[in-house]
Design an enzyme around this catalytic site. Structure first.
Site, PDB file in Angstrom:
ATOM      1  N   HIS A   1       6.010   3.033  -3.084  1.00  0.00           N
ATOM      2  CA  HIS A   1       6.240   3.874  -1.915  1.00  0.00           C
ATOM      3  C   HIS A   1       7.277   3.219  -1.007  1.00  0.00           C
ATOM      4  CE1 HIS A   1       2.336   6.411  -2.034  1.00  0.00           C
ATOM      5  NE2 HIS A   1       2.592   5.929  -3.234  1.00  0.00           N
TER       6      HIS A   1
ATOM      7  N   HIS B   1       3.223  -0.392  -1.129  1.00  0.00           N
ATOM      8  CA  HIS B   1       4.622  -0.311  -0.697  1.00  0.00           C
ATOM      9  C   HIS B   1       5.430  -1.581  -0.946  1.00  0.00           C
ATOM     10  CE1 HIS B   1       3.004  -2.492   2.707  1.00  0.00           C
ATOM     11  NE2 HIS B   1       2.375  -1.433   3.182  1.00  0.00           N
TER      12      HIS B   1
END
Length: 235
Positions: free
Chosen positions: A150, A57
């Site tokens: 993400h 992420h």
């Protein structure tokens, strides 16, 4: 019907071993239509960020250091989700982290009866196919070119589109004519909303004998009408 699509980002895979939620993104749907209302927050996990999670992420410990603690945003989050069903991809994972954080604050967890898992839906609809969010976006022609890493809100927005497709997608619109009043596009409380009106029967459009006579009288009063001087069409 109000529903919330959500996604989380975390420091790892298991809240029982000390992993924490670091981001949540929520998208509101009303009768499968995004209303434009979202909730998004980053959280200070009060711990380090493992390299593997950071690669997924891109959220670093330094970036999260000045973000609020989960407990500081909990009331705002709970107010947003209300009592709506909660939709997530591999929902057991996201519910596990969400409820672990809520329980850390000595509050009641979200009831699992509200959970809708799009992985389970996709398995039934596309048995044997790839079930990742990327794969489903590709299957349904949903643009994910901006998804480099993400991100909770971005992934929730993509998942909202996938969820609509799993529920029937554009085919839903074919049924609206049957009962438009039962499926308003937006919540009734939205500004400027008007109640649905009953369908009216089609009006006849043929002119009556009286209307035709009045029209002929009107035409007769027009002097030097262009249509009266045009040469006849050649045959």
């Amino acid at each position: 019907m109000r529903e919330i699509v959500f996604d989380t980002e975390t420091t790892g895979l298991d809240p029982r071993t000390g992993d924490r939620m670091v981001e949540i993104g929520c998208v509101e749907l009303w009768n499968l239509v995004p209303t434009g209302r979202t909730f998004h927050a980053y959280f200070n996990p009060e711990r380090d960020m493992p390299a593997g999670a950071e690669q997924v992420h891109g959220l670093t410990a330094a970036f999260l250091a000045d973000k609020p603690l989960f407990r500081d945003t909990l009331d705002e989050l709970l107010a947003f989700i209300g009592d709506a069903p909660l939709i997530a991809h591999n929902a057991g994972f996201d519910f596990g982290f969400l409820n672990a954080e809520i329980e850390r604050c000595a509050r009641d967890p979200v009831c699992l009866s509200r959970m809708i898992d799009t992985v389970g839906m996709a398995k039934k609809r596309h048995p044997g196919a790839k079930l990742s969010l990327d794969a489903l976006c590709t299957r349904y022609g949903i643009d994910r070119s901006h998804r480099v890493k993400h991100g909770a809100l971005l992934d929730a927005e993509l998942l909202a589109q996938v969820y609509v497709e799993l529920r029937g997608g554009r085919q839903i619109g074919l049924e609206l004519a049957a009962d438009q009043a039962a499926f308003p596009t937006h919540p009734p409380s939205m500004p400027g909303e008007r109640p649905a009106s009953a369908l009216r029967p089609a009006r006849p459009h043929a002119a009556s004998a009286e209307e035709l006579a009045r029209h002929a009288g009107f035409i007769a009063r027009i002097k030097d009408a262009l249509w009266g001087t045009a040469p006849p069409l050649a045959r």
